[in-house]
Motif scaffolding. Structure first.
Motif, PDB file in Angstrom:
ATOM      1  N   SER A 166       0.829  -1.213   0.000  1.00  0.00           N
ATOM      2  CA  SER A 166       0.000   0.000   0.000  1.00  0.00           C
ATOM      3  C   SER A 166       0.858   1.256   0.000  1.00  0.00           C
ATOM      4  O   SER A 166       0.546   2.236  -0.681  1.00  0.00           O
ATOM      5  CB  SER A 166      -0.921  -0.007   1.220  1.00  0.00           C
ATOM      6  OG  SER A 166      -1.861  -1.040   1.128  1.00  0.00           O
ATOM      7  N   ALA A 169       2.216   1.770  -3.482  1.00  0.00           N
ATOM      8  CA  ALA A 169       1.178   2.236  -4.406  1.00  0.00           C
ATOM      9  C   ALA A 169       0.918   3.730  -4.212  1.00  0.00           C
ATOM     10  O   ALA A 169       0.826   4.494  -5.181  1.00  0.00           O
ATOM     11  CB  ALA A 169      -0.111   1.435  -4.187  1.00  0.00           C
ATOM     12  N   TYR A 183     -10.128   5.678  -3.372  1.00  0.00           N
ATOM     13  CA  TYR A 183      -9.862   4.313  -2.906  1.00  0.00           C
ATOM     14  C   TYR A 183     -11.171   3.547  -2.807  1.00  0.00           C
ATOM     15  O   TYR A 183     -12.110   3.974  -2.116  1.00  0.00           O
ATOM     16  CB  TYR A 183      -9.200   4.352  -1.532  1.00  0.00           C
ATOM     17  CG  TYR A 183      -8.572   3.040  -1.108  1.00  0.00           C
ATOM     18  CD1 TYR A 183      -7.275   2.712  -1.493  1.00  0.00           C
ATOM     19  CD2 TYR A 183      -9.269   2.125  -0.328  1.00  0.00           C
ATOM     20  CE1 TYR A 183      -6.689   1.519  -1.115  1.00  0.00           C
ATOM     21  CE2 TYR A 183      -8.697   0.919   0.055  1.00  0.00           C
ATOM     22  CZ  TYR A 183      -7.409   0.624  -0.346  1.00  0.00           C
ATOM     23  OH  TYR A 183      -6.847  -0.565   0.033  1.00  0.00           O
ATOM     24  N   LEU A 201      -2.040   3.097   3.265  1.00  0.00           N
ATOM     25  CA  LEU A 201      -2.108   4.050   2.163  1.00  0.00           C
ATOM     26  C   LEU A 201      -2.488   5.434   2.672  1.00  0.00           C
ATOM     27  O   LEU A 201      -1.923   6.449   2.254  1.00  0.00           O
ATOM     28  CB  LEU A 201      -3.110   3.557   1.122  1.00  0.00           C
ATOM     29  CG  LEU A 201      -3.158   4.343  -0.194  1.00  0.00           C
ATOM     30  CD1 LEU A 201      -3.343   3.388  -1.364  1.00  0.00           C
ATOM     31  CD2 LEU A 201      -4.299   5.353  -0.190  1.00  0.00           C
ATOM     32  N   VAL A 243      -7.158   3.670  -6.377  1.00  0.00           N
ATOM     33  CA  VAL A 243      -6.564   2.407  -5.926  1.00  0.00           C
ATOM     34  C   VAL A 243      -7.707   1.472  -5.556  1.00  0.00           C
ATOM     35  O   VAL A 243      -8.662   1.878  -4.878  1.00  0.00           O
ATOM     36  CB  VAL A 243      -5.634   2.625  -4.714  1.00  0.00           C
ATOM     37  CG1 VAL A 243      -5.030   1.292  -4.262  1.00  0.00           C
ATOM     38  CG2 VAL A 243      -4.531   3.620  -5.062  1.00  0.00           C
ATOM     39  N   CYS A 244      -7.627   0.235  -6.015  1.00  0.00           N
ATOM     40  CA  CYS A 244      -8.675  -0.756  -5.750  1.00  0.00           C
ATOM     41  C   CYS A 244      -8.089  -1.933  -4.981  1.00  0.00           C
ATOM     42  O   CYS A 244      -6.936  -2.318  -5.205  1.00  0.00           O
ATOM     43  CB  CYS A 244      -9.280  -1.270  -7.059  1.00  0.00           C
ATOM     44  SG  CYS A 244      -9.883   0.030  -8.151  1.00  0.00           S
ATOM     45  N   ILE A 271      -4.789   1.587  -9.995  1.00  0.00           N
ATOM     46  CA  ILE A 271      -3.921   0.552  -9.427  1.00  0.00           C
ATOM     47  C   ILE A 271      -4.787  -0.505  -8.753  1.00  0.00           C
ATOM     48  O   ILE A 271      -5.735  -0.185  -8.046  1.00  0.00           O
ATOM     49  CB  ILE A 271      -2.928   1.136  -8.397  1.00  0.00           C
ATOM     50  CG1 ILE A 271      -1.916   2.045  -9.091  1.00  0.00           C
ATOM     51  CG2 ILE A 271      -2.200   0.024  -7.641  1.00  0.00           C
ATOM     52  CD1 ILE A 271      -0.861   2.614  -8.147  1.00  0.00           C
ATOM     53  N   TYR A 273      -4.732  -4.749  -6.905  1.00  0.00           N
ATOM     54  CA  TYR A 273      -3.967  -5.623  -6.019  1.00  0.00           C
ATOM     55  C   TYR A 273      -4.079  -7.066  -6.501  1.00  0.00           C
ATOM     56  O   TYR A 273      -5.079  -7.465  -7.092  1.00  0.00           O
ATOM     57  CB  TYR A 273      -4.517  -5.570  -4.585  1.00  0.00           C
ATOM     58  CG  TYR A 273      -3.960  -4.464  -3.731  1.00  0.00           C
ATOM     59  CD1 TYR A 273      -2.822  -4.638  -2.951  1.00  0.00           C
ATOM     60  CD2 TYR A 273      -4.593  -3.231  -3.696  1.00  0.00           C
ATOM     61  CE1 TYR A 273      -2.337  -3.613  -2.156  1.00  0.00           C
ATOM     62  CE2 TYR A 273      -4.118  -2.199  -2.896  1.00  0.00           C
ATOM     63  CZ  TYR A 273      -2.985  -2.409  -2.130  1.00  0.00           C
ATOM     64  OH  TYR A 273      -2.503  -1.393  -1.340  1.00  0.00           O
ATOM     65  N   THR A 288      -0.491  -3.083 -10.842  1.00  0.00           N
ATOM     66  CA  THR A 288      -1.045  -3.856  -9.739  1.00  0.00           C
ATOM     67  C   THR A 288       0.027  -4.161  -8.704  1.00  0.00           C
ATOM     68  O   THR A 288       1.210  -4.247  -9.033  1.00  0.00           O
ATOM     69  CB  THR A 288      -1.668  -5.172 -10.262  1.00  0.00           C
ATOM     70  OG1 THR A 288      -2.223  -5.915  -9.169  1.00  0.00           O
ATOM     71  CG2 THR A 288      -0.648  -6.025 -10.977  1.00  0.00           C
TER      72      THR A 288
END
Length: 313
Positions: A166, A169, A183, A201, A243-244, A271, A273, A288
């Motif tokens: 995190s 990212a 997010y 994050l 961010v996901c 982005i 994960y 990712t």
């Protein structure tokens, strides 16, 4: 016409062919040979075992060792490649000890408490994340290894360093010049991994002057994720990066962004994960955060084997 029954190959036959004792064959086949048998001898025994098509008598082995040779991997679901890779890693290690890893998708319903098979049929369990390891633990003295669980509650858990991904990212997006970051956060009670990602994050964004983080809750359901993505991208001011918590959610953001006339990545950076296969087939390819899930499964299986081996018989 009746055919003669082929005699069963035994470990004694393997030992005679390899010119070693039966106990040496057992050490190699159970993975206990390092430091006790040379690498050359171990390799020769494995080769002869394959050539002779030796199959261990699992019933006799279970009676002798007082074990079933079977462990259970409990995961939230089996529809996600992430958990398939977790099983691959666990199986790679378990195979070295002639152990089978069964997978059971328990889901995230906190009321699901019953094991799918009798405890007498398994030697131990690997339990992933928030699928109820704290409730399963009282069901017996069977060894249990939690994976990706809060170390404050489970000091014996096998975890990956969730926070570092995190942080990387967040820093990547901030270094690209993004100040408004969105997010998509999956809200699940007790999900240590998901809350750790968000907390890590958020800490990085908070310490960057002028940067802000907008969080929208969702689930892993694509329809709900679409609703959340629309809410996030229509917020005012809208984020320039999202961010996901999963690559599949990132795919939803890709589609929603394009439906709104946004170009990825010129208008919006995304982005995900877990480095799922879908991240490579998107255009452009999805950025990712890679999670070493296969290694996690392997480490968990090794920890479970070590606990089983240390138990008094």
């Amino acid at each position: 016409m009746l055919r003669p029954v082929k005699a069963r190959i035994t470990s004694r036959d393997v030992a005679q062919a390899a010119g070693v004792s039966q106990s040496t064959v057992s050490l190699v086949l159970t993975g206990k040979w390092p430091g006790r048998v040379s690498k050359e001898t171990a390799a020769r025994i494995r080769r002869i075992t394959a050539e002779m098509d030796y199959q261990p008598d699992l019933t006799a082995r279970s009676l002798r060792l007082e074990r079933t040779g079977t462990v259970l991997l409990i995961v939230p679901a089996i529809t996600n490649t992430f958990f398939a890779n977790l099983h691959v890693g666990a199986t790679q290690v378990a195979n070295q000890y002639e152990t089978t890893v069964l997978v059971y998708p328990m889901g995230t319903d906190r009321h699901e408490r019953l094991l799918p098979i009798p405890q007498q049929a398994i030697d131990g369990m690997l339990v992933y994340g928030d699928v109820g390891s704290e409730a399963l633990r009282p069901q017996g003295v069977m060894p249990l290894v939690p994976l990706d669980c809060d170390p404050r509650l489970y000091p014996d858990a096998v975890n990956v360093d969730i926070a570092v991904g995190s942080r990387e990212a967040a820093r990547h997006l901030l270094d690209l010049g993004h100040h408004r970051i969105g997010y998509l956060h999956v809200e699940r009670r007790g999900a240590w991994m998901l809350t750790t990602r968000l907390r890590s994050l958020r800490a990085v964004v908070r310490h960057r002057s002028g940067a802000s983080l907008t969080v929208v809750g969702t689930t892993f359901d694509p329809v709900d994720a679409q609703r959340a993505a629309l809410e996030l991208l229509r917020s005012d001011p809208a984020p320039t990066a999202v961010v996901c918590e999963d690559d599949n959610l990132a795919v939803v953001v890709f589609n929603v962004a394009r439906s709104l006339g946004l170009d990825v990545p010129n208008d919006l950076s995304v982005i995900g994960y877990n480095n799922l296969p879908i991240s490579d087939v998107l255009h452009p390819a999805l950025t990712t955060v890679n999670i070493p899930v296969t290694e996690l499964g392997a480490a968990g299986a090794q920890a479970l084997h070590d606990r089983l081996a240390a138990r008094p018989r």
